[in-house]
Write an enzyme that holds these catalytic residues in place. Structure first.
Site, mmCIF file in Angstrom:
data_model
loop_
_atom_site.group_PDB
_atom_site.id
_atom_site.type_symbol
_atom_site.label_atom_id
_atom_site.label_comp_id
_atom_site.label_asym_id
_atom_site.label_seq_id
_atom_site.Cartn_x
_atom_site.Cartn_y
_atom_site.Cartn_z
ATOM 1 N N GLU A 1 0.878 -1.168 0.000
ATOM 2 C CA GLU A 1 0.000 0.000 0.000
ATOM 3 C C GLU A 1 0.909 1.209 0.000
ATOM 4 O OE1 GLU A 1 -1.065 2.845 1.521
ATOM 5 O OE2 GLU A 1 -3.099 2.603 2.250
ATOM 6 N N CYS B 1 -2.166 8.819 3.059
ATOM 7 C CA CYS B 1 -2.077 8.367 1.667
ATOM 8 C C CYS B 1 -3.385 8.580 0.921
ATOM 9 C CB CYS B 1 -1.698 6.889 1.615
ATOM 10 S SG CYS B 1 -0.047 6.526 2.230
#
Length: 457
Positions: free
Chosen positions: A227, A261
């Site tokens: 990720e 993010c």
């Protein structure tokens, strides 16, 4: 050495020694030894342990939250919420893990054929500093419920958080090798991935770090979940509820001081409502209070490190030089700590610095599109593909557009977030594999086919 510095003051808090090769080897062997027994436990026993850990987190919320506030500057209200969210992740897999991993019958020429989901072994989790507890449990809760053991390499800037997470398992009487905090240097990751016992790796971090770890894992033929970074687009179309969009996108942009993010990174607004949106958005951003993250009233805390703040200011300065307009913030503040003001940049084009790079801080970027089609083209004009959002009264059209957005997650008329019930992850340079939901727990299992004869006529 793991060194924690309070980003609100710039003063060192504490430091921890890293493990030497022999100590690390002991941790790896302990994880393997514990796995030999843990893999044989039932779902009820695994669920009981995860629920005990979650309960302990909820009871110890304040102390755990303060660790995040001190080490990486998360405002205390957000830190408390993160502890609760981490606990909910453990509880979710305790409740649903058995169902996610239930055997599945598949018709074939066998008398009976099915697949079952078996644990792999010790799994390495490489974690960043920006959500110390949530990201740790996003990694470990499904892995443990699946019957694996966990080796957690937490970020060197949040060592007390890493210690506290591992200690939760100690306090509830978990087996010694079930969830270990391994303080190692980046160079030691290779030793871990090359160890025969370790069967996979999950990394949350930058694209460059992901590339290196993916290469190491591939060399050993071990699965990886990555990720990575994002330059997440939010499309505000002409028929959108501008008040709701401005409020939600302002919140998305400043949660954790923008150090997320999946925060809205590029807000792409259709031309007919461009000016109106900016006015409403500016009002929300200007009202935010930046200050000491330990204070209850603080909404925006400091940037986690001095070098990250310098990088943010470089991005802002270069964008202004390239023609972007700065309507709010944009100046490096004086005084102690690593604070950076909430900054609003408008009239940004795809070639400008803040559009080309991931921005990890309270910098809001607004771009203009002549049409919904152009907005979609701008959204996909990035190497990243993590999360995105669409704001429109025409939900059916937004759903059709979602199929054309190159991202692992699309939210329509709402705040982009991660949820234990739903899979999360990216494409392109934002990584591969999924965490959370039913998909996340299946990343580190052996999907084993079982064929039982005799063969049917």
């Amino acid at each position: 050495m793991y060194i924690a510095t309070n980003p609100a003051t710039g003063i060192e808090l504490h430091r921890y020694e890293v493990l030497d090769s022999d100590s690390l080897e002991q941790c790896l062997n302990r994880a393997a030894e514990t796995f030999a027994d843990w893999r044989k436990t039932g779902f009820a026993e695994r669920a009981l342990l995860l629920n005990q850990v979650a309960g302990l987190m909820r009871r110890d919320e304040e102390r755990l939250a303060r660790l995040m506030t001190d080490e990486m500057g998360k405002p205390i209200k957000e830190a408390r919420a993160e502890v609760q969210k981490a606990a909910s992740c453990a509880e979710h897999y305790a409740e649903h893990g058995a169902g996610y991993l239930a055997p599945q019958s598949l018709p074939s020429d066998a008398t009976h054929s099915y697949v079952q989901h078996l644990p792999l072994g010790p799994i390495l989790g490489i974690l960043p500093w920006n959500a110390p507890f949530w990201l740790a449990f996003r990694f470990c809760a499904p892995a443990i419920m699946a019957g694996n053991t966990c080796l957690m390499k937490h970020d060197s800037h949040v060592p007390a958080c890493g210690e506290a997470i591992a200690d939760l398992f100690v306090q509830v009487g978990a087996p010694a090798g079930l969830m270990q905090n391994i303080r190692i240097k980046n160079e030691q990751v290779q030793q871990v991935l090359e160890h025969d016992a370790v069967q996979g790796v999950s990394l949350t971090g930058s694209s460059s770090a992901g590339s290196q770890v993916a290469s190491l894992a591939a060399k050993q033929i071990k699965p990886a979940v990555l990720e990575l970074g994002g330059s997440d687009p939010s499309l505000v179309l002409t028929d959108a509820d501008l008040d709701a969009a401005a409020e939600a996108l302002a919140l998305s942009r400043i949660i954790n001081a923008g150090q997320s993010c999946i925060a809205a990174k590029r807000i792409i607004v259709e031309e007919p409502v461009y000016a109106d949106f900016i006015g409403k958005f500016h009002q929300h951003l200007a009202s935010l209070k930046m200050g000491d993250p330990a204070e209850e009233s603080t909404q925006v805390g400091p940037i986690a490190r001095a070098d990250l703040r310098e990088g943010l200011h470089r991005q802002v300065s270069m964008t202004v030089e390239q023609g972007g307009r700065c309507l709010l913030g944009g100046e490096m503040p004086a005084g102690p700590g690593f604070f950076y003001p909430v900054t609003l940049l408008v009239d940004v084009t795809p070639q400008m610095q803040v559009a080309c790079e991931e921005t990890f801080g309270p910098i809001a970027v607004v771009m203009k599109a002549e049409s919904a089609e152009q907005a979609l083209a701008i959204a996909n004009d990035t190497a990243y593909g993590l999360a995105s959002s669409i704001w429109s009264a025409d939900v059916a059209r937004a759903e059709r557009m979602a199929r054309d957005i190159e991202a692992g997650q699309v939210t329509i008329n709402g705040l982009v977030k991660t949820d234990p019930r739903l899979p999360s992850g990216g494409i392109k340079r934002s990584g591969y594999g999924r965490e959370l939901g039913p998909h996340g727990i299946l990343e580190f299992v052996n999907v084993q086919q079982v064929w039982i004869g005799p063969k049917k006529a």
